[in-house]
Design an enzyme around this catalytic site. Sequence first.
Site, PDB file in Angstrom:
ATOM      1  N   GLN A 605       0.832  -1.204   0.000  1.00 31.61           N
ATOM      2  CA  GLN A 605       0.000   0.000   0.000  1.00 31.61           C
ATOM      3  C   GLN A 605       0.865   1.251   0.000  1.00 31.61           C
ATOM      4  OE1 GLN A 605      -3.104  -0.557  -1.025  1.00 31.61           O
ATOM      5  NE2 GLN A 605      -3.797   0.867   0.520  1.00 31.61           N
ATOM      6  N   GLU A 671      -3.697   5.999   2.001  1.00 31.98           N
ATOM      7  CA  GLU A 671      -3.417   7.213   1.246  1.00 31.98           C
ATOM      8  C   GLU A 671      -2.147   7.943   1.646  1.00 31.98           C
ATOM      9  OE1 GLU A 671      -7.610   9.004   0.183  1.00 31.98           O
ATOM     10  OE2 GLU A 671      -7.780   7.634   1.860  1.00 31.98           O
TER      11      GLU A 671
HETATM   12 MO1  MOS Z   1     -10.244   7.218  -1.284  1.00 28.06          MO
HETATM   13  S1  MOS Z   1      -9.795   8.784  -2.509  1.00 28.06           S
HETATM   14  O1  MOS Z   1     -10.789   8.017   0.086  1.00 28.06           O
HETATM   15  O2  MOS Z   1     -11.425   6.295  -2.023  1.00 28.06           O
END
Ligand code: MOS
Length: 712
Positions: A605, A671
């Site tokens: 990830q 993210e």
């Molecule tokens: Mo992600 S951009 O929060 O699906």
Amino acid sequence: MTTTTTETVPVTGAVGTAHTRIEGRDKVTGAARYAAEVPLAGLAHGWLVGSTIARGRIRSLDPAPVLAMPGVLAVLHHGNAQALESDYASPMGKPDPALQLFQHDRVPYAGWPVALVVAETSEQAREAAEALVVEYDEEPHDVAFAAGRPEAYVPAGPAHSPSEAGKGDLAAGLAASAVVVDEEYTTPEEHHHPMEPHAATAYWAAGRLEIIDGNQGSIYVAQELARLFALDPSTVRVRSEHVGGGFGSKGARPPQVAAAMAATVLQRPVRVVLTRRQMFSLTGYRSPTIQRVRLGADPDGRLRAVDHEGLNQTSTVHEFVERSADVPRAMYETEALHSVSRVIRLDVPTPTWMRAPGEAPGSFALECALDELAARCGLDPIALRVRNEPEVGPLSGLPYSSRRLLECFEEGARRFGWAGRDPRPGVRREGRWLLGTGTAAASFPTLAGPSTAAVTAEADGDYTVRITAADIGTGARTALTLVAADELGVAPDRVRVRIGDSDFGQAMLAGGSAGTRSWAWAVTLAARSLREQLALGGSIPPEGITVRSDTAEALAALPRRERHAFGAQFAEVAVDVATGEVRVRRMLGIFAAGRIVNPLTARSQLVGGMIWGLSMALHEEAVRDERWGSHVGADLAGYHVAANADVPVVEADWVDDPDEQDPVGIKGIGEVGIVGAAAAIANAVWHATGVRHRHLPIRPDRVLTAGAGDLG
Ligand code: MOS
């Protein structure tokens, strides 16, 4: 011969131990079926027709010639489509009008769906869709995203996070600063392009609308479809067992609605698959950004004032705001802070969440500006960040749940070999290459959404977990297996985790880096109470014993904190002064991102996010032709993403950082890996060449035009 197992010593330790994906073998052997691959008897195929103009009205659309083509079953358009509901609020706010398929003759952007052609085969549907003649009354369109346009406005934003916020006296802070950085940074329109294109199959069975698609939250898609079609929510079921990537783009999209419409009309299964070209206009994207960052500091680098202003685009029909200016709100100590996101409505498709929405472009601007400040103060970039480390949230004043950013820099600097770095730019040459290194900070909010889970003790001694989770490639299915195994005190191979079925009930979507955290919480609560129940003794009936959980109360009771994952990004680049080519030689990211459930998939990830950051820094850019309002090169040849040859040694690791208020200690890692990665590369390009590149991507022509400092 049978083996009887009586657990006397609970098995634990699955969480934190590397585990290959539960469905890995199915995926690599092709046994795992993706949305467009599930076989169904009597399947028909729908092909979406997108508008060729960027603004106007449909003047005429004549389905007759197309209906006479081989295999064609139906043409749905605004003249014959069933009415859809639009007056509702979804959990994400107002519904995206792009889901209101074929409800009127207006065209708000290029590629807007104007018809669906359904045929016996996909090839017949495509042939007929391309033959369908649609005439338009074209109106002048405006797709020119630019700074200084008077129509730009400040959207309200949610109550807990307004689009404009700040503290202190910015003007006074800047005026009192000995050193001021005031620069504009831009990022282009970027697209998610998950490997699996968006696809949906719909059919009616036993009075229920059944959807098979690839999504990030089956329950969300089911609820959206129920509202759109005015159906009882219990009569819509959405399944999404395997998903080939989402990154924010895989919510309710035109394919699910189109397939459902056609399946209703034809009373047979209908599948709608998007081409990659169609994905450019129908599945969202990251808005381009124009950001102005102003930093005011004392000579020793201590910040007095931080101003971050972001401009984004949205469509004329729906508001989406890329909140790039939010990043400083939780990053650095400063007396005065101002942060505002503005948006401008253009005749373009609506942007959407794309991996680290806000943070990815915002961190590029802010972390490059900090690098510029460090250079002007004669400070090491890491020392500058140490000097401005906050005690509490700079805007909120709230304590951090944990903030191990400096540990990330310390560990990263050690492993990257940062110590002794010559700060001077443009002085390292190796043949025709100029060499440089750069760093940047990363942060991403730690979120969780209410989720329910069911855990069943089966009569055969195994356990089944059911939760409407989505494994969009993150490894969530595997992570939840490990979490359940530890909580139940059994080996992971005794636990079956079933996901991606809206019938399993309410659960967080795979978004905001919060999927695994939210679901693991629900699975933990259910498994814990099941275990307590089993401890009371008694036999397990044939249907097993099922315990359900709901995390809504636990989440509501969480004290308010600044909750974030953090990271330190490092990059080394070589810049070819003759061709302008930038090559990344190595990247290192050290993260403080909660307890790591599965080191194997977690590393993937984080590395995946960093590679995307590389791609963002050097390659990705969707180009819109202002004459037509649509893209030039709307495919993966025209939209350049990093390929194997672009990706060097990328290492990701982490420091111990369990979240103390999460039952498993999770923060979320989906993210944070992309955040700051592009800035680290841009900062390294400056260190190599002595030239600041404030506009992404750092293309060879930009490097050549800018020259290379004194050595160029
Ligand atoms: Mo992600 S951009 O929060 O699906």
